[in-house]
Structure formats: C-alpha cells, structure tokens
Design a protein around this motif. Structure first.
Motif, PDB file in Angstrom:
ATOM      1  N   ALA A  76      39.490  25.285  29.120  1.00 29.81           N
ATOM      2  CA  ALA A  76      39.024  24.773  30.583  1.00 29.81           C
ATOM      3  C   ALA A  76      37.654  24.579  30.297  1.00 29.81           C
ATOM      4  CB  ALA A  76      39.242  25.778  31.472  1.00 29.81           C
ATOM      5  N   LYS A  77      36.795  25.500  29.709  1.00 32.65           N
ATOM      6  CA  LYS A  77      35.427  25.079  29.736  1.00 32.65           C
ATOM      7  C   LYS A  77      35.010  23.709  29.104  1.00 32.65           C
ATOM      8  CE  LYS A  77      33.415  29.906  29.779  1.00 32.65           C
ATOM      9  NZ  LYS A  77      32.660  31.104  28.863  1.00 32.65           N
ATOM     10  N   ALA A  78      35.705  23.594  27.988  1.00 29.25           N
ATOM     11  CA  ALA A  78      35.530  22.370  27.057  1.00 29.25           C
ATOM     12  C   ALA A  78      36.118  21.154  28.176  1.00 29.25           C
ATOM     13  CB  ALA A  78      36.205  22.366  25.789  1.00 29.25           C
ATOM     14  N   ALA A  79      36.909  21.476  28.696  1.00 27.05           N
ATOM     15  CA  ALA A  79      37.572  20.320  29.481  1.00 27.05           C
ATOM     16  C   ALA A  79      36.594  19.853  30.760  1.00 27.05           C
ATOM     17  CB  ALA A  79      38.828  20.564  29.853  1.00 27.05           C
ATOM     18  N   LYS A  80      36.240  20.933  31.413  1.00 27.02           N
ATOM     19  CA  LYS A  80      35.226  20.994  32.368  1.00 27.02           C
ATOM     20  C   LYS A  80      33.646  20.352  31.868  1.00 27.02           C
ATOM     21  CE  LYS A  80      35.634  24.218  36.231  1.00 27.02           C
ATOM     22  NZ  LYS A  80      35.590  23.364  37.257  1.00 27.02           N
ATOM     23  N   ASN A  81      33.532  20.887  30.949  1.00 23.02           N
ATOM     24  CA  ASN A  81      32.185  19.968  30.312  1.00 23.02           C
ATOM     25  C   ASN A  81      32.377  18.543  29.984  1.00 23.02           C
ATOM     26  OD1 ASN A  81      30.779  22.470  30.427  1.00 23.02           O
ATOM     27  ND2 ASN A  81      31.248  22.981  28.357  1.00 23.02           N
ATOM     28  N   ALA A  82      33.548  18.095  29.785  1.00 23.97           N
ATOM     29  CA  ALA A  82      33.888  16.654  29.515  1.00 23.97           C
ATOM     30  C   ALA A  82      34.079  16.093  31.023  1.00 23.97           C
ATOM     31  CB  ALA A  82      35.114  16.601  28.657  1.00 23.97           C
ATOM     32  N   GLY A  83      34.282  16.793  32.136  1.00 24.69           N
ATOM     33  CA  GLY A  83      34.199  16.012  33.325  1.00 24.69           C
ATOM     34  C   GLY A  83      35.680  16.164  34.154  1.00 24.69           C
ATOM     35  N   LEU A  84      36.634  16.895  33.454  1.00 25.43           N
ATOM     36  CA  LEU A  84      37.931  17.203  33.895  1.00 25.43           C
ATOM     37  C   LEU A  84      38.121  18.051  34.942  1.00 25.43           C
ATOM     38  CD1 LEU A  84      39.924  16.654  30.422  1.00 25.43           C
ATOM     39  CD2 LEU A  84      39.401  15.038  31.908  1.00 25.43           C
ATOM     40  N   ASN A  85      38.927  17.760  35.817  1.00 27.60           N
ATOM     41  CA  ASN A  85      39.551  18.531  36.925  1.00 27.60           C
ATOM     42  C   ASN A  85      40.402  19.270  36.542  1.00 27.60           C
ATOM     43  OD1 ASN A  85      41.721  18.864  39.121  1.00 27.60           O
ATOM     44  ND2 ASN A  85      39.824  18.726  40.279  1.00 27.60           N
ATOM     45  N   ILE A  86      40.356  20.630  36.470  1.00 25.17           N
ATOM     46  CA  ILE A  86      41.237  21.813  36.031  1.00 25.17           C
ATOM     47  C   ILE A  86      42.326  22.306  37.019  1.00 25.17           C
ATOM     48  CG2 ILE A  86      41.684  23.550  34.678  1.00 25.17           C
ATOM     49  CD1 ILE A  86      39.797  21.607  33.341  1.00 25.17           C
ATOM     50  N   TRP A  87      43.581  22.387  36.607  1.00 27.89           N
ATOM     51  CA  TRP A  87      44.690  22.980  37.647  1.00 27.89           C
ATOM     52  C   TRP A  87      45.517  24.082  36.575  1.00 27.89           C
ATOM     53  CZ3 TRP A  87      47.634  20.234  42.125  1.00 27.89           C
ATOM     54  CH2 TRP A  87      46.963  19.486  42.736  1.00 27.89           C
ATOM     55  N   LEU A  88      45.964  24.948  37.271  1.00 27.76           N
ATOM     56  CA  LEU A  88      46.653  25.964  36.704  1.00 27.76           C
ATOM     57  C   LEU A  88      47.842  26.373  37.718  1.00 27.76           C
ATOM     58  CD1 LEU A  88      45.551  28.779  34.228  1.00 27.76           C
ATOM     59  CD2 LEU A  88      47.153  29.426  36.220  1.00 27.76           C
ATOM     60  N   GLU A 137      38.853  36.397  35.312  1.00 26.48           N
ATOM     61  CA  GLU A 137      37.736  35.567  34.548  1.00 26.48           C
ATOM     62  C   GLU A 137      38.361  34.185  34.494  1.00 26.48           C
ATOM     63  OE1 GLU A 137      35.239  35.290  30.506  1.00 26.48           O
ATOM     64  OE2 GLU A 137      36.059  37.220  31.013  1.00 26.48           O
ATOM     65  N   ALA A 138      39.600  33.936  34.100  1.00 31.98           N
ATOM     66  CA  ALA A 138      39.945  32.776  33.895  1.00 31.98           C
ATOM     67  C   ALA A 138      40.057  31.800  35.231  1.00 31.98           C
ATOM     68  CB  ALA A 138      41.570  32.532  33.395  1.00 31.98           C
ATOM     69  N   LEU A 139      40.097  32.435  36.417  1.00 32.45           N
ATOM     70  CA  LEU A 139      39.975  31.838  37.623  1.00 32.45           C
ATOM     71  C   LEU A 139      38.704  31.049  37.832  1.00 32.45           C
ATOM     72  CD1 LEU A 139      41.457  34.325  40.380  1.00 32.45           C
ATOM     73  CD2 LEU A 139      42.708  32.263  39.249  1.00 32.45           C
ATOM     74  N   THR A 140      37.526  31.560  37.261  1.00 34.88           N
ATOM     75  CA  THR A 140      36.244  31.102  37.631  1.00 34.88           C
ATOM     76  C   THR A 140      36.145  29.642  36.822  1.00 34.88           C
ATOM     77  OG1 THR A 140      35.259  31.956  35.483  1.00 34.88           O
ATOM     78  CG2 THR A 140      35.214  33.422  37.733  1.00 34.88           C
ATOM     79  N   GLN A 141      37.169  29.320  35.847  1.00 35.72           N
ATOM     80  CA  GLN A 141      37.128  28.028  35.313  1.00 35.72           C
ATOM     81  C   GLN A 141      38.088  26.934  35.991  1.00 35.72           C
ATOM     82  OE1 GLN A 141      34.960  27.489  32.787  1.00 35.72           O
ATOM     83  NE2 GLN A 141      34.262  29.794  33.209  1.00 35.72           N
ATOM     84  N   LEU A 142      38.565  27.426  36.996  1.00 40.55           N
ATOM     85  CA  LEU A 142      39.503  26.598  37.663  1.00 40.55           C
ATOM     86  C   LEU A 142      39.201  25.755  38.709  1.00 40.55           C
ATOM     87  CD1 LEU A 142      42.814  28.966  37.599  1.00 40.55           C
ATOM     88  CD2 LEU A 142      41.958  27.214  35.652  1.00 40.55           C
ATOM     89  N   ASP A 143      39.637  24.697  39.163  1.00 43.37           N
ATOM     90  CA  ASP A 143      39.437  23.762  40.359  1.00 43.37           C
ATOM     91  C   ASP A 143      40.479  24.396  41.383  1.00 43.37           C
ATOM     92  OD1 ASP A 143      36.926  22.425  39.942  1.00 43.37           O
ATOM     93  OD2 ASP A 143      38.413  21.446  38.247  1.00 43.37           O
ATOM     94  N   VAL A 144      41.885  24.117  40.976  1.00 39.32           N
ATOM     95  CA  VAL A 144      42.934  24.442  41.937  1.00 39.32           C
ATOM     96  C   VAL A 144      43.562  25.348  41.018  1.00 39.32           C
ATOM     97  CG1 VAL A 144      45.042  23.285  43.201  1.00 39.32           C
ATOM     98  CG2 VAL A 144      42.541  22.019  43.043  1.00 39.32           C
ATOM     99  N   LEU A 145      44.394  26.245  41.776  1.00 41.05           N
ATOM    100  CA  LEU A 145      45.270  27.156  41.465  1.00 41.05           C
ATOM    101  C   LEU A 145      46.638  26.775  42.446  1.00 41.05           C
ATOM    102  CD1 LEU A 145      46.139  29.890  39.696  1.00 41.05           C
ATOM    103  CD2 LEU A 145      45.541  30.852  41.620  1.00 41.05           C
ATOM    104  N   VAL A 146      47.795  26.514  41.500  1.00 40.33           N
ATOM    105  CA  VAL A 146      49.100  26.576  42.350  1.00 40.33           C
ATOM    106  C   VAL A 146      49.808  27.822  41.964  1.00 40.33           C
ATOM    107  CG1 VAL A 146      51.242  25.399  42.543  1.00 40.33           C
ATOM    108  CG2 VAL A 146      49.140  24.159  41.955  1.00 40.33           C
ATOM    109  N   ASP A 147      49.818  28.841  43.068  1.00 43.64           N
ATOM    110  CA  ASP A 147      50.177  29.998  42.731  1.00 43.64           C
ATOM    111  C   ASP A 147      51.549  30.388  43.382  1.00 43.64           C
ATOM    112  OD1 ASP A 147      49.587  30.478  45.625  1.00 43.64           O
ATOM    113  OD2 ASP A 147      48.690  32.298  45.356  1.00 43.64           O
ATOM    114  N   GLY A 148      51.912  31.539  42.779  1.00 45.86           N
ATOM    115  CA  GLY A 148      53.420  32.074  43.526  1.00 45.86           C
ATOM    116  C   GLY A 148      54.447  31.654  42.594  1.00 45.86           C
TER     117      GLY A 148
END
Length: 172
Positions: free
Chosen positions: A86-98, A118-129
């Motif tokens: 996620a860090k590498a993808a964010k640095n490349a300007g990508l939006n991150i979902w999990l 800690e992984a949550l801090t790298q995400l833009d959107v969480l689809v949970d449950g």
C-alpha cells in the motif's frame, strides 16, 4: 526479503472499487462466510507465495490504473504485506481499498492483530464486515451484501468513529 501469499491478481478491474483497479487476492481467510465468492482463498497455505518487491513492481508497471484493491481471502491476515504494498502504491498516486470480514470496530479493538490496525493507516477505503448471503440484494455497489460498509478510513481514524461514504460520493 518479505513475501506475500496470494490466490491471484487482476490487472484491470472495474468491479472492485471505482475506476480501473489492480486487484490483489490474498490467500487465507478465517471467516468462511457461507456463499463466499472466493472460497478457494480460504486455505492459508494455498495459493502462491510471492516476493513483495516483485508484486509491487508488477502493480507499478501496470498502465491506466486509478487504484489498488486488496481482496481475498482476508488481506489483514498478512498486514505487513498490505502495509508495504500500500505504501508503494500510495506513493505512485493510487487510491487504496481493502475488503475484510472484520468490522472497523473489531480491527480497532485488535481482533485482527496489532499490525492490522497499522495497515488501516495506509487505506483510503475499507469495505468491512462478513459477507452475509441473505443480505445480498444486488443493490450494494462495491459490496457483496448490504451489511458491509464503505468506510472513509482517514476521517474515521481522525474522528474516532466510523464515517461511511455514500456510494455516490466515492472518488477515484
């Protein structure tokens, strides 16, 4: 050298979040939701072990992407890999979902482990449950069932409570 166990990937998807997305399907899931669309990802020793650096390189070399989606299985079983990729993808300007079977609240309470928080801090959107088959209506855009939420992670962490994104407001 860090590794990740994956079931597979899809270089250009339009059904796992907005825009054109690279989807990485993690291997291993403790939730075993009845009716899961990816039951082959449940076995934590199935799939293929890959070098994280190679996965990152493959993602970054893929053209025309708006974002990266972590799916599964449950990616939070491998939070170190999620964080690194996620860090590498964010640095490349990508939006991150999990996508995860845990709820935001369960993750915050440590149910998925401390590294998952800690992984949550790298995400833009969480689809949970968990996926709940009887709540599958076909109306849940980017979600398998109506109980799952689209969560603005940054705002939720900052405010200390879940901030859901209306489907019409989800940006690339």
């Amino acid at each position: 050298m860090s590794t990740v166990r994956i079931s597979g990937s899809k270089k250009h998807s339009s059904v796992n979040g907005p825009g054109v997305r690279y989807v990485l399907f993690f291997q291993g899931c403790p939730h075993h939701c009845p009716g899961c669309q990816n039951p082959e990802t449940h076995d934590p020793v199935g799939g293929t072990e890959r070098n994280v650096a190679d996965v990152i390189q493959e993602i970054l070399q893929t053209k025309y992407l708006d974002g990266l989606t972590f799916s599964g299985g449950d990616p939070l079983l491998q939070p170190e890999a999620v964080i690194e990729i996620a860090k590498a993808a964010k640095n490349a300007g990508l939006n991150i979902w999990l996508y995860t079977g845990w709820t935001f609240e369960q993750i915050q309470k440590g149910a998925a482990g401390e590294k998952a928080k800690e992984a949550l801090t790298q995400l833009d959107v969480l689809v949970d449950g968990p996926f709940v088959e009887k709540l599958k209506t076909g109306n849940a855009i980017w979600r398998g069932s109506d109980n799952q939420r689209l969560i603005d992670v940054e705002r939720s962490l900052a405010e200390g409570s879940v901030i859901e994104l209306p489907e019409s407001k989800v940006k690339k």
